[in-house]
Design a protein around this motif. Structure first.
Motif, PDB file in Angstrom:
ATOM      1  N   VAL A  93       0.739  -1.212   0.039  1.00  0.00           N
ATOM      2  CA  VAL A  93      -0.113   0.118  -0.029  1.00  0.00           C
ATOM      3  C   VAL A  93       1.037   1.460  -0.186  1.00  0.00           C
ATOM      4  CG1 VAL A  93      -0.071   0.041   2.760  1.00  0.00           C
ATOM      5  CG2 VAL A  93      -1.972   1.313   1.064  1.00  0.00           C
ATOM      6  N   GLY A  96      -2.717   4.864   0.230  1.00  0.00           N
ATOM      7  CA  GLY A  96      -3.879   4.267   0.407  1.00  0.00           C
ATOM      8  C   GLY A  96      -4.128   3.449  -1.061  1.00  0.00           C
ATOM      9  N   LYS A  97      -3.431   3.601  -2.137  1.00  0.00           N
ATOM     10  CA  LYS A  97      -3.366   2.848  -3.364  1.00  0.00           C
ATOM     11  C   LYS A  97      -2.704   1.546  -3.306  1.00  0.00           C
ATOM     12  CE  LYS A  97      -4.690   4.780  -7.051  1.00  0.00           C
ATOM     13  NZ  LYS A  97      -5.888   4.496  -7.528  1.00  0.00           N
ATOM     14  N   TYR A  98      -3.328   0.811  -3.959  1.00  0.00           N
ATOM     15  CA  TYR A  98      -2.793  -0.743  -4.186  1.00  0.00           C
ATOM     16  C   TYR A  98      -1.624  -0.563  -5.074  1.00  0.00           C
ATOM     17  CZ  TYR A  98      -2.272  -5.818  -5.182  1.00  0.00           C
ATOM     18  OH  TYR A  98      -1.756  -7.110  -5.413  1.00  0.00           O
ATOM     19  N   HIS A 131      -8.343  -2.901 -11.842  1.00  0.00           N
ATOM     20  CA  HIS A 131      -9.051  -2.576 -10.682  1.00  0.00           C
ATOM     21  C   HIS A 131      -8.445  -1.116 -10.124  1.00  0.00           C
ATOM     22  CE1 HIS A 131     -12.011  -5.691  -9.805  1.00  0.00           C
ATOM     23  NE2 HIS A 131     -11.180  -6.427 -10.471  1.00  0.00           N
ATOM     24  N   ASP A 132      -7.579  -0.478 -10.965  1.00  0.00           N
ATOM     25  CA  ASP A 132      -7.191   0.718 -10.680  1.00  0.00           C
ATOM     26  C   ASP A 132      -6.060   0.690  -9.462  1.00  0.00           C
ATOM     27  OD1 ASP A 132      -7.191   3.653 -10.990  1.00  0.00           O
ATOM     28  OD2 ASP A 132      -8.552   3.917  -9.247  1.00  0.00           O
ATOM     29  N   GLY A 133      -5.212  -0.422  -9.717  1.00  0.00           N
ATOM     30  CA  GLY A 133      -4.065  -0.775  -8.939  1.00  0.00           C
ATOM     31  C   GLY A 133      -3.046  -0.011  -9.460  1.00  0.00           C
TER      32      GLY A 133
ATOM     33  N   ALA B  53     -13.160  -7.808  -7.440  1.00  0.00           N
ATOM     34  CA  ALA B  53     -11.810  -7.380  -6.843  1.00  0.00           C
ATOM     35  C   ALA B  53     -10.803  -8.614  -7.074  1.00  0.00           C
ATOM     36  CB  ALA B  53     -11.951  -7.588  -5.173  1.00  0.00           C
ATOM     37  N   VAL B  54      -9.488  -8.335  -6.830  1.00  0.00           N
ATOM     38  CA  VAL B  54      -8.293  -9.172  -7.015  1.00  0.00           C
ATOM     39  C   VAL B  54      -7.538  -9.369  -5.630  1.00  0.00           C
ATOM     40  CG1 VAL B  54      -6.374  -9.808  -8.023  1.00  0.00           C
ATOM     41  CG2 VAL B  54      -8.176  -8.602  -9.286  1.00  0.00           C
ATOM     42  N   HIS B  56      -5.769 -12.576  -2.826  1.00  0.00           N
ATOM     43  CA  HIS B  56      -5.372 -13.579  -3.061  1.00  0.00           C
ATOM     44  C   HIS B  56      -4.748 -14.097  -1.186  1.00  0.00           C
ATOM     45  CE1 HIS B  56      -4.924 -14.741  -7.250  1.00  0.00           C
ATOM     46  NE2 HIS B  56      -4.986 -13.477  -7.457  1.00  0.00           N
ATOM     47  N   LYS B  58      -1.608 -15.092   0.671  1.00  0.00           N
ATOM     48  CA  LYS B  58      -0.230 -15.322   0.466  1.00  0.00           C
ATOM     49  C   LYS B  58       0.130 -16.644   0.690  1.00  0.00           C
ATOM     50  CE  LYS B  58       1.058 -10.324   1.630  1.00  0.00           C
ATOM     51  NZ  LYS B  58       1.947  -9.745   2.555  1.00  0.00           N
ATOM     52  N   ASN B  91      -4.143 -10.243   0.870  1.00  0.00           N
ATOM     53  CA  ASN B  91      -4.195  -8.591   0.474  1.00  0.00           C
ATOM     54  C   ASN B  91      -4.414  -8.716  -1.020  1.00  0.00           C
ATOM     55  OD1 ASN B  91      -1.943  -9.311  -0.849  1.00  0.00           O
ATOM     56  ND2 ASN B  91      -0.609  -7.808   0.412  1.00  0.00           N
ATOM     57  N   GLY B  92      -4.906  -7.436  -1.294  1.00  0.00           N
ATOM     58  CA  GLY B  92      -5.180  -7.403  -2.888  1.00  0.00           C
ATOM     59  C   GLY B  92      -5.815  -5.979  -3.142  1.00  0.00           C
ATOM     60  N   VAL B  93      -6.406  -5.984  -4.069  1.00  0.00           N
ATOM     61  CA  VAL B  93      -7.077  -4.501  -4.444  1.00  0.00           C
ATOM     62  C   VAL B  93      -8.607  -4.554  -4.851  1.00  0.00           C
ATOM     63  CG1 VAL B  93      -6.526  -5.001  -7.006  1.00  0.00           C
ATOM     64  CG2 VAL B  93      -6.759  -2.745  -6.232  1.00  0.00           C
ATOM     65  N   ARG B  95     -11.552  -1.802  -5.662  1.00  0.00           N
ATOM     66  CA  ARG B  95     -11.702  -0.120  -6.040  1.00  0.00           C
ATOM     67  C   ARG B  95     -10.589   0.760  -6.039  1.00  0.00           C
ATOM     68  NH1 ARG B  95     -17.286   1.767  -3.011  1.00  0.00           N
ATOM     69  NH2 ARG B  95     -18.917   0.766  -4.446  1.00  0.00           N
ATOM     70  N   GLY B  96      -9.495   0.078  -6.581  1.00  0.00           N
ATOM     71  CA  GLY B  96      -8.284   0.796  -6.389  1.00  0.00           C
ATOM     72  C   GLY B  96      -7.469   0.993  -4.937  1.00  0.00           C
ATOM     73  N   LYS B  97      -8.376   0.457  -3.861  1.00  0.00           N
ATOM     74  CA  LYS B  97      -7.694   0.590  -2.661  1.00  0.00           C
ATOM     75  C   LYS B  97      -7.042  -0.725  -2.220  1.00  0.00           C
ATOM     76  CE  LYS B  97      -9.157   3.356   0.001  1.00  0.00           C
ATOM     77  NZ  LYS B  97      -8.443   4.520   0.858  1.00  0.00           N
ATOM     78  N   TYR B  98      -6.320  -0.526  -1.313  1.00  0.00           N
ATOM     79  CA  TYR B  98      -5.586  -1.726  -0.742  1.00  0.00           C
ATOM     80  C   TYR B  98      -6.307  -2.236   0.379  1.00  0.00           C
ATOM     81  CZ  TYR B  98      -1.969  -4.393   1.526  1.00  0.00           C
ATOM     82  OH  TYR B  98      -1.061  -5.626   2.142  1.00  0.00           O
ATOM     83  N   GLY B 133      -4.982   1.909   3.900  1.00  0.00           N
ATOM     84  CA  GLY B 133      -5.169   0.802   3.366  1.00  0.00           C
ATOM     85  C   GLY B 133      -6.784   0.346   4.126  1.00  0.00           C
TER      86      GLY B 133
END
Lengths: 206, 206
Positions: A93, A96-98, A131-133, B53-54, B56, B58, B91-93, B95-98, B133
């Motif tokens: 992170v 706030g972004k992935y 997904h905008d990562g 969403a993506v 996974h 770990k 963890n993952g993404v 809506r662009g968020k972590y 995040g």
């Protein structure tokens, strides 16, 4: 998905190799590709310490087949195999972004060959981008001592072209054109967040 | 950081266990805690397929000590040990968020004990929260057949209290108060993204 090393994934830690190759000293698997990984580990530790970002390398995926218990409170994995990774190696992170990236180095001076990059990983990076990562590759030309951040959207053009029968590599000049050259130093070793700022954030540095 | 199972991390795959315990059938390690993990794997696969969403799990962190090469193109890990995880498992993404979370289940009906949660993991979750995040725990009471999404900011109150000498668990009633009960079904099995929408996004569902 089992790996048959050394065709596929290369291990990235200092293993004790007990094959005859080790004894004759022909191949030093533990050394291959260590440098960039070490630099990124130290860079990520620096970013965490400075509270800039939280980005980690994922553990190497391993299929565990057999576990021994030589004593009551000790577990020894006695049979396991490398698996093909289905995601990229690094994520975390930042603002706030992935963040998601794969890191590779090559000794080739004129092109970056698509070796050890798997279809699954590219698919994963494409999904994260959708997904905008923030998704990219870190590519090091180890002989040239140059390391680049290539946004995934650029990388994907060359990958698609390869799938359509095109070249299985990216020319050095094309990488230079479509990437940002990373500043290297003591701390951080490889300052990829500055490149992320430059490409993905228009409003200044971290 | 080496693990001495079974004090610390529990393995989460179907291992072949060759200790005497297996032969006498006393302990089924492979079954412990499988259910929630399986449900989350299927949920995450569903989210990816539906392009929601993506996210996974770990790989289990393993310290590889020895690799054999029984034939030229096959690598067999013949000695490795479980490591204490330094991050959370998922963890993952989105809506662009972590997105970052840890998942645990308990057979206890009245409280959620802090077993198998490590200081490093809590520190990691706190860092990710500081970077904006979306961080939470998925807690299942397996006997009650109830699964909750507890935002990390709530969990951290109880953890801090524990570090200050308080109870080493969270009461069921407190979890109910500070969490969102997850809808469970066929697809998705455990709909934690709806809970994420409810708590972290004020503007509607995915």
């Amino acid at each position: 998905m089992f790996m048959k090393y050394p065709k596929g994934v290369k291990p990235n830690k200092n293993y004790t190799v007990t094959s005859s190759k080790k004894r004759t000293g022909e191949v030093k698997y533990g050394q291959r590709g260590m440098t960039l990984e070490t630099d990124l580990d130290k860079t990520n530790a620096y970013y965490i310490k400075m509270k800039y970002a939280v980005i980690h390398k994922k553990p190497t995926p391993v299929q565990i087949v057999n576990v021994d218990y030589p004593s009551r409170n000790k577990a020894k994995i006695s049979e396991a195999y490398f698996k093909v990774p289905s995601t990229s190696d690094y994520n975390g992170v930042y603002r706030g972004k992935y963040i998601d990236f794969e890191a590779k180095e090559t000794k080739n001076n004129s092109r970056f060959p698509f070796i050890n990059i798997h279809d699954h990983q590219v698919l994963h990076m494409r999904q994260c981008t959708a997904h905008d990562g923030i998704v990219f590759l870190i590519i090091r030309f180890s002989q040239l001592k140059e390391t680049f951040m290539m946004p995934f959207e650029h990388f994907d053009k060359y990958w698609q072209n390869y799938l359509d029968g095109g070249r299985k590599s990216i020319k050095y000049d094309d990488i230079k054109k479509d990437s940002i050259l990373l500043k290297e130093g003591i701390n951080p070793r490889v300052d990829y967040l500055s490149a992320v700022d430059e490409f993905y954030f228009k409003n200044g540095a971290y």
